[in-house]
Write an enzyme that holds these catalytic residues in place. Structure first.
Site, short mmCIF file in Angstrom:
data_model
loop_
_atom_site.label_atom_id
_atom_site.label_comp_id
_atom_site.label_asym_id
_atom_site.label_seq_id
_atom_site.Cartn_x
_atom_site.Cartn_y
_atom_site.Cartn_z
N GLN A 224 7.49 7.73 34.64
CA GLN A 224 6.77 9.00 34.45
C GLN A 224 5.77 8.88 33.29
O GLN A 224 6.05 8.23 32.30
CB GLN A 224 7.77 10.13 34.15
CG GLN A 224 8.83 10.32 35.22
CD GLN A 224 8.33 11.06 36.45
OE1 GLN A 224 7.21 11.57 36.48
NE2 GLN A 224 9.14 11.11 37.48
N GLU A 271 15.31 3.01 46.75
CA GLU A 271 13.96 2.78 46.24
C GLU A 271 13.39 1.54 46.93
O GLU A 271 14.11 0.55 47.13
CB GLU A 271 14.05 2.58 44.70
CG GLU A 271 12.91 1.86 44.03
CD GLU A 271 11.60 2.62 44.02
OE1 GLU A 271 11.58 3.84 43.75
OE2 GLU A 271 10.57 1.97 44.30
N ASP A 319 12.60 12.51 44.86
CA ASP A 319 11.43 12.51 43.99
C ASP A 319 10.39 11.58 44.61
O ASP A 319 10.11 10.50 44.09
CB ASP A 319 11.85 12.02 42.59
CG ASP A 319 10.68 12.02 41.60
OD1 ASP A 319 9.61 12.55 41.92
OD2 ASP A 319 10.87 11.48 40.48
N CYS A 346 5.35 15.83 42.72
CA CYS A 346 4.11 15.86 41.94
C CYS A 346 2.96 16.39 42.79
O CYS A 346 1.80 16.28 42.38
CB CYS A 346 3.79 14.46 41.39
SG CYS A 346 3.68 13.22 42.69
C1 SAM Z 1 7.44 9.69 41.91
S1 SAM Z 1 8.22 8.12 41.75
C2 SAM Z 1 9.80 8.62 41.20
C3 SAM Z 1 10.65 7.55 40.59
C4 SAM Z 1 11.84 8.03 39.75
N1 SAM Z 1 12.56 9.09 40.40
C5 SAM Z 1 11.39 8.44 38.37
O1 SAM Z 1 11.32 9.64 38.11
O2 SAM Z 1 11.08 7.57 37.56
C6 SAM Z 1 8.43 7.68 43.41
C7 SAM Z 1 9.13 6.37 43.64
O3 SAM Z 1 9.27 6.17 45.06
C8 SAM Z 1 9.06 4.83 45.37
N2 SAM Z 1 8.67 4.83 46.80
C9 SAM Z 1 7.47 5.11 47.35
N3 SAM Z 1 7.55 5.14 48.68
C10 SAM Z 1 8.84 4.88 49.00
C11 SAM Z 1 9.58 4.79 50.22
N4 SAM Z 1 8.97 5.01 51.39
N5 SAM Z 1 10.89 4.54 50.17
C12 SAM Z 1 11.51 4.34 48.98
N6 SAM Z 1 10.88 4.42 47.78
C13 SAM Z 1 9.57 4.70 47.80
C14 SAM Z 1 8.01 4.35 44.40
O4 SAM Z 1 8.07 2.94 44.24
C15 SAM Z 1 8.40 5.12 43.13
O5 SAM Z 1 9.29 4.37 42.36
#
Ligand code: SAM
Length: 392
Positions: A224, A271, A319, A346
């Site tokens: 973040q 993830e 998230d 977001c």
């Molecule tokens: C907004 S971030 C949130 C990460 C964590 N919850 C944090 O607050 O630090 C979204 C996360 O989803 C992962 N991501 C994106 N697309 C994805 C998918 N289809 N399946 C699993 N993870 C995914 C990204 O790599 C990223 O780490």
């Protein structure tokens, strides 16, 4: 397109951050405006009955308007809210969330509070810098273009990242790889990590304490941007988290997974970035939390798998990235029938789209809270707490 200009009054700020105005029976979206501004605008682009316009003259400034302090404002594509007081920015973000929930999800909420950032400037602890090796420029893309706006001093970066930006700018051009177009930069409690590594800049591991937890990560994994709000963000997301088992979807390096692991007997985090999952496992190990498994997979693929369908989860936290959750993910969560969901988002528009599906799947909203993780821009983080209605 012939030159078109109008004198208009900005009625409010819309999702996407533009000001809404009307003239000649047309709807006009005005960039870099403040509610209440009387402005002369020039139309840049027309799309059916919608006009996209820029301000050419401020006829009467809104009481919300301030002089943007950044010399790159207007050209740099990074910030689009610097023309507003901080109070007006928070109000606009509350209305943006309200507007999306009403229009897209059919949910009416009178007042949505947006928790302010402890520092509205110099808060950004993660950044993507664009480089143009031919022009020898580094900064952010210009508004609406892929040209690099050469930025020497960025008013939203934390001091350590500003210092790193200066060090990269001072590096001899021959030491910067010619094919280097983007640089990811992130800071922890002290060190800075850059990806890719070059010259003396390395993709080092950094660590950060948030509340009682400690997280390691680097510039290749998501973290973040606004560290000052993280304890409140985590507390809000987990305020009703209780039961035997929890699911943390799109878990990154485990920001929410570690505190979930302290509250539940069993936790699963999912993830897709293998580097992030490696950090998540290590972060859990260092915290001596052995009740959690971290799965490296796309959430859609994982939730489709038959073994998941036999599991019981009391609490699901999701998230996702800006695009929101895939339809199959929302359907999978509904089928799991958790008592509670915390949706951390977001993007209020994709959040609202996904909420509409969750409402049809027998979930109702308990609370909506905004977090100003991104001051000086129209972006806003939202946490929605949902509960499952009892009965068939
Ligand atoms: C907004 S971030 C949130 C990460 C964590 N919850 C944090 O607050 O630090 C979204 C996360 O989803 C992962 N991501 C994106 N697309 C994805 C998918 N289809 N399946 C699993 N993870 C995914 C990204 O790599 C990223 O780490």
């Amino acid at each position: 397109m012939p030159d078109q200009s109008f004198d208009v009054k900005i009625e409010r700020i819309l999702p996407g951050g533009v000001g809404l105005a009307h003239a000649d029976g047309k709807t006009i979206f005005v960039s870099l405006a403040a509610t209440g501004d009387r402005v002369r605008v020039r139309v840049d682009r027309e799309q059916g009955n919608l006009l996209f316009a820029s301000i050419v003259e401020i006829l009467e400034p809104s009481p919300d308007r301030v002089e943007p302090p950044c010399p790159y404002f207007g050209r740099c594509g990074g910030c689009d809210f610097q023309q507003m007081t901080y109070a007006a920015q928070l109000h606009a973000k509350s209305e943006i969330i309200r507007d999306c929930l009403h229009r897209i999800a059919g949910l009416d909420i009178e007042q949505i509070s947006v928790v302010p950032s402890p520092t509205p400037w110099h808060y950004r602890a993660r950044a993507t810098w664009q480089l143009d090796p031919l022009q020898k420029t580094i900064g952010y893309y210009e508004r609406g273009s892929r040209r690099v706006c050469d930025v020497a001093d960025c008013a939203v970066l934390v001091p350590q990242l500003q210092q790193t930006l200066e060090q990269v700018r001072d590096t001899a051009p021959r030491s910067i790889p010619i094919d280097l177009k983007h640089l990811e930069a992130v800071v922890g409690d002290s060190a800075v990590s850059l990806a890719p590594s070059f010259d003396r800049f390395q993709t080092t591991e950094v660590s950060l304490r948030v509340g009682q937890e400690s997280y390691s990560y680097n510039a290749e994994a998501f973290f973040q941007v606004n560290q000052g709000l993280l304890p409140e963000l985590v507390n809000c997301a987990l305020k009703h988290a209780s039961g035997q088992s929890a699911l943390d979807l799109y878990c990154g390096v485990g920001l929410f997974t570690l505190p979930l692991a302290r509250r539940f007997k069993k936790v699963i985090g999912v993830e897709s970035n293998p580097l992030a999952t490696r950090f998540a496992r290590r972060n859990l190990q260092h915290a001596e939390l052995s009740n959690t498994s971290i799965v490296t997979a796309g959430v859609a693929d994982w939730i489709r798998s038959s073994s998941v369908k036999r599991e019981v989860f009391d609490f699901v936290l999701l998230d996702p990235p800006r695009a929101g959750a895939e339809s199959v993910v929302i359907k999978g969560i509904i089928d799991l029938e958790p008592a509670r969901i915390a949706y951390v988002s977001c993007d209020p528009a994709t959040l609202a789209r996904d909420l509409k599906k969750l409402f049809a799947g027998k979930f109702e909203v308990e609370s909506v809270t905004g977090f100003d993780l991104f001051p000086q821009t129209h972006h806003v983080e939202t946490i929605v707490q949902l509960t499952r209605l009892s009965g068939p």
